[in-house]
Design a protein around this motif. Structure first.
Motif, PDB file in Angstrom:
ATOM      1  N   ASN A 236      50.828  83.586  31.077  1.00  0.00           N
ATOM      2  CA  ASN A 236      51.790  82.861  31.213  1.00  0.00           C
ATOM      3  C   ASN A 236      51.439  81.871  30.383  1.00  0.00           C
ATOM      4  O   ASN A 236      50.001  81.129  30.677  1.00  0.00           O
ATOM      5  N   GLY A 237      51.870  81.382  29.463  1.00  0.00           N
ATOM      6  CA  GLY A 237      52.004  79.643  28.625  1.00  0.00           C
ATOM      7  C   GLY A 237      50.322  80.092  27.584  1.00  0.00           C
ATOM      8  O   GLY A 237      50.102  79.096  26.715  1.00  0.00           O
ATOM      9  N   LYS A 238      49.733  81.588  27.533  1.00  0.00           N
ATOM     10  CA  LYS A 238      48.647  81.495  26.693  1.00  0.00           C
ATOM     11  C   LYS A 238      48.851  81.490  25.567  1.00  0.00           C
ATOM     12  O   LYS A 238      49.788  82.381  25.021  1.00  0.00           O
ATOM     13  N   VAL A 239      48.074  81.126  24.458  1.00  0.00           N
ATOM     14  CA  VAL A 239      48.425  81.097  22.915  1.00  0.00           C
ATOM     15  C   VAL A 239      47.030  81.791  22.617  1.00  0.00           C
ATOM     16  O   VAL A 239      45.765  81.118  22.987  1.00  0.00           O
ATOM     17  N   ILE A 240      47.063  82.462  21.289  1.00  0.00           N
ATOM     18  CA  ILE A 240      46.231  82.737  20.007  1.00  0.00           C
ATOM     19  C   ILE A 240      45.656  81.388  18.961  1.00  0.00           C
ATOM     20  O   ILE A 240      46.747  81.357  18.545  1.00  0.00           O
ATOM     21  N   ASN A 241      44.794  80.742  18.895  1.00  0.00           N
ATOM     22  CA  ASN A 241      44.636  79.899  17.913  1.00  0.00           C
ATOM     23  C   ASN A 241      44.463  79.995  16.757  1.00  0.00           C
ATOM     24  O   ASN A 241      43.402  80.885  17.141  1.00  0.00           O
ATOM     25  N   ILE A 242      44.917  80.366  15.852  1.00  0.00           N
ATOM     26  CA  ILE A 242      44.769  80.794  14.134  1.00  0.00           C
ATOM     27  C   ILE A 242      44.137  79.743  13.313  1.00  0.00           C
ATOM     28  O   ILE A 242      44.928  78.807  13.469  1.00  0.00           O
ATOM     29  N   THR A 243      42.660  79.704  13.669  1.00  0.00           N
ATOM     30  CA  THR A 243      42.186  79.101  12.609  1.00  0.00           C
ATOM     31  C   THR A 243      41.662  79.175  11.636  1.00  0.00           C
ATOM     32  O   THR A 243      41.344  78.316  11.042  1.00  0.00           O
ATOM     33  N   GLY A 244      42.198  80.014  11.071  1.00  0.00           N
ATOM     34  CA  GLY A 244      41.960  79.715   9.649  1.00  0.00           C
ATOM     35  C   GLY A 244      43.054  81.524   8.979  1.00  0.00           C
ATOM     36  O   GLY A 244      43.522  81.615  10.426  1.00  0.00           O
ATOM     37  N   SER A 245      42.703  82.104   7.713  1.00  0.00           N
ATOM     38  CA  SER A 245      43.030  82.858   7.213  1.00  0.00           C
ATOM     39  C   SER A 245      42.616  84.593   8.257  1.00  0.00           C
ATOM     40  O   SER A 245      41.944  84.604   8.555  1.00  0.00           O
ATOM     41  N   LEU A 246      43.621  85.109   8.402  1.00  0.00           N
ATOM     42  CA  LEU A 246      43.404  86.450   9.062  1.00  0.00           C
ATOM     43  C   LEU A 246      43.415  87.465   8.129  1.00  0.00           C
ATOM     44  O   LEU A 246      44.156  88.583   7.972  1.00  0.00           O
ATOM     45  N   THR A 247      42.859  87.580   7.105  1.00  0.00           N
ATOM     46  CA  THR A 247      43.696  88.507   5.580  1.00  0.00           C
ATOM     47  C   THR A 247      42.597  89.977   5.828  1.00  0.00           C
ATOM     48  O   THR A 247      41.361  89.573   6.673  1.00  0.00           O
ATOM     49  N   GLY A 248      42.765  91.026   6.115  1.00  0.00           N
ATOM     50  CA  GLY A 248      42.622  92.275   6.478  1.00  0.00           C
ATOM     51  C   GLY A 248      42.473  92.290   8.003  1.00  0.00           C
ATOM     52  O   GLY A 248      41.416  93.067   8.798  1.00  0.00           O
ATOM     53  N   SER A 249      43.116  91.433   8.787  1.00  0.00           N
ATOM     54  CA  SER A 249      43.094  91.452  10.202  1.00  0.00           C
ATOM     55  C   SER A 249      44.262  92.780  10.433  1.00  0.00           C
ATOM     56  O   SER A 249      44.899  92.639   9.756  1.00  0.00           O
ATOM     57  N   SER A 250      43.920  93.429  12.313  1.00  0.00           N
ATOM     58  CA  SER A 250      44.653  93.872  12.676  1.00  0.00           C
ATOM     59  C   SER A 250      45.087  93.725  14.206  1.00  0.00           C
ATOM     60  O   SER A 250      43.894  94.118  14.812  1.00  0.00           O
ATOM     61  N   ILE A 251      45.873  93.022  14.284  1.00  0.00           N
ATOM     62  CA  ILE A 251      46.048  92.734  16.414  1.00  0.00           C
ATOM     63  C   ILE A 251      46.926  93.146  17.154  1.00  0.00           C
ATOM     64  O   ILE A 251      47.951  92.179  16.202  1.00  0.00           O
ATOM     65  N   GLY A 252      47.064  93.781  17.718  1.00  0.00           N
ATOM     66  CA  GLY A 252      48.242  94.113  18.440  1.00  0.00           C
ATOM     67  C   GLY A 252      48.215  92.812  19.713  1.00  0.00           C
ATOM     68  O   GLY A 252      47.264  92.052  20.709  1.00  0.00           O
ATOM     69  N   VAL A 253      49.046  92.734  20.256  1.00  0.00           N
ATOM     70  CA  VAL A 253      49.326  91.455  21.648  1.00  0.00           C
ATOM     71  C   VAL A 253      50.281  91.653  22.293  1.00  0.00           C
ATOM     72  O   VAL A 253      50.983  92.418  22.609  1.00  0.00           O
ATOM     73  N   CYS A 254      50.009  91.689  23.553  1.00  0.00           N
ATOM     74  CA  CYS A 254      50.478  91.955  24.509  1.00  0.00           C
ATOM     75  C   CYS A 254      50.856  90.781  26.109  1.00  0.00           C
ATOM     76  O   CYS A 254      49.699  90.030  25.632  1.00  0.00           O
ATOM     77  N   PHE A 255      51.994  90.610  26.759  1.00  0.00           N
ATOM     78  CA  PHE A 255      52.129  89.494  27.968  1.00  0.00           C
ATOM     79  C   PHE A 255      53.465  89.774  28.429  1.00  0.00           C
ATOM     80  O   PHE A 255      54.749  90.529  27.569  1.00  0.00           O
ATOM     81  N   SER A 256      53.657  88.871  29.088  1.00  0.00           N
ATOM     82  CA  SER A 256      54.739  89.645  30.836  1.00  0.00           C
ATOM     83  C   SER A 256      55.834  88.935  29.942  1.00  0.00           C
ATOM     84  O   SER A 256      57.063  89.171  30.323  1.00  0.00           O
ATOM     85  N   ASN A 257      55.490  87.650  28.967  1.00  0.00           N
ATOM     86  CA  ASN A 257      57.023  87.456  29.349  1.00  0.00           C
ATOM     87  C   ASN A 257      57.268  87.192  27.364  1.00  0.00           C
ATOM     88  O   ASN A 257      56.648  86.485  26.582  1.00  0.00           O
ATOM     89  N   TYR A 258      57.828  87.574  26.017  1.00  0.00           N
ATOM     90  CA  TYR A 258      57.907  88.253  25.510  1.00  0.00           C
ATOM     91  C   TYR A 258      58.670  87.288  25.052  1.00  0.00           C
ATOM     92  O   TYR A 258      58.641  86.845  23.265  1.00  0.00           O
ATOM     93  N   ASN A 259      59.657  86.340  25.028  1.00  0.00           N
ATOM     94  CA  ASN A 259      60.905  85.252  24.563  1.00  0.00           C
ATOM     95  C   ASN A 259      60.019  84.091  24.559  1.00  0.00           C
ATOM     96  O   ASN A 259      60.517  83.003  25.262  1.00  0.00           O
ATOM     97  N   ARG A 260      59.138  84.130  23.984  1.00  0.00           N
ATOM     98  CA  ARG A 260      58.096  82.971  23.638  1.00  0.00           C
ATOM     99  C   ARG A 260      57.347  83.096  22.218  1.00  0.00           C
ATOM    100  O   ARG A 260      56.635  83.775  22.146  1.00  0.00           O
ATOM    101  N   LYS A 261      56.496  81.615  22.454  1.00  0.00           N
ATOM    102  CA  LYS A 261      55.304  81.531  21.280  1.00  0.00           C
ATOM    103  C   LYS A 261      54.519  82.082  21.744  1.00  0.00           C
ATOM    104  O   LYS A 261      53.469  82.121  23.063  1.00  0.00           O
TER     105      LYS A 261
END
Length: 275
Positions: A236-261
């Motif tokens: 809860n409350g944690k994010v992924i800090n995107i610090t550059g281009s993600l071109t060519g990436s494939s990343i699956g993300v899961c968290f307990s509260n879906y209604n958030r950034k």
């Protein structure tokens, strides 16, 4: 005058050797040689596969680079133990490279309660550039605690940088490949995370700390407790800090509260939606 010229010439050769790191490079073929080289610090190259009888410690104040060189660094343990890690970064600084060019150098066989492959304690630093961390297993202790970071566990006030390599088939209760504790920082700029599993959450990565991602990163096909895709789990409350281009990436993300950034800085570098 001739003697003076010889001295000057010798000094030049000596300085050139130091600049190239010639003195710091050590090739090892046995566990004892590896332990001695690590205690001395510097650059170490595996000349043979090495099966460790105990965890390999990178002590506080030591700076070590291990080149897997296409070889395997492993443990052979039959059950989970507190010291069943392959490598313990105990306040020191460790870099893992694999000069094979195809990530055939492997760290495997760890069985522990946290960080079976590499356990990065508080104050420690790990940089993983190439090679493969595979088939390391973490289990919960009898009191139901722990069980984190099958491949790598990063404790508070420790840092992890991943620029490439492969994480394959590592398992844990939380964070099959990597567990990032609150107060820890992980920066991922490359690499492939696959076939990881968690009996809880985060088949690949479980993060309660600072997680920075950029570059071509593949984090897919890792499973959680329900057998469904569960790749990167954010508390809860944690994010992924995107610090550059993600071109060519494939990343699956899961968290307990879906209604958030769940990302920060994404729109600064990328025009597509993070998957």
């Amino acid at each position: 005058m001739k003697n003076l010229k010889r001295i000057k010439f010798s000094i030049i050769i000596l300085l050139h050797a130091v600049a190239l790191g010639a003195w710091a490079q050590t090739s090892v073929t046995t566990e004892n040689e590896l332990r001695t080289a690590v205690q001395n610090g510097g650059n170490v190259t595996l000349g043979n596969n090495i099966e460790l009888s105990d965890q390999l410690e990178i002590a506080s104040g030591k700076t070590v680079t291990i080149d897997l060189n296409g070889k395997t660094l492993s443990r052979s343990v039959s059950s989970h133990t507190r010291d069943g890690n392959v490598i313990w970064v105990n306040g020191g600084s460790l870099t893992i490279d694999d000069s094979s060019g195809n990530n055939s150098g492997v760290i495997s066989g760890g069985m522990a309660y946290n960080g079976a492959g590499i356990n990065v304690a508080s104050g420690g630093s790990l940089t993983f550039n190439s090679g493969t961390i595979s088939n390391n297993k973490v289990s919960r202790y009898t009191d139901g605690k722990e069980g984190r970071g099958g491949g790598i566990m990063v404790y508070e006030n420790a840092t992890l940088t991943i620029t490439g390599g492969v994480f394959d088939g590592n398992t844990a209760y939380q964070g099959g490949a990597v567990y990032i504790m609150n107060g820890a920082t992980a920066t991922i700029m490359g690499g492939t995370f696959r076939n990881g599993g968690a009996s809880g959450e985060g088949g690949a990565i479980w993060s309660d700390g600072t997680l920075n991602i950029q570059g071509a990163v593949s984090i897919t096909g890792n499973k959680g407790s329900n057998g469904q895709d569960d790749n990167v789990y954010l508390t809860n409350g944690k994010v992924i800090n995107i610090t550059g281009s993600l071109t060519g990436s494939s990343i699956g993300v899961c968290f307990s509260n879906y209604n958030r950034k769940f990302t920060s800085g994404y729109s600064l570098y990328n025009s597509n939606i993070l998957r």
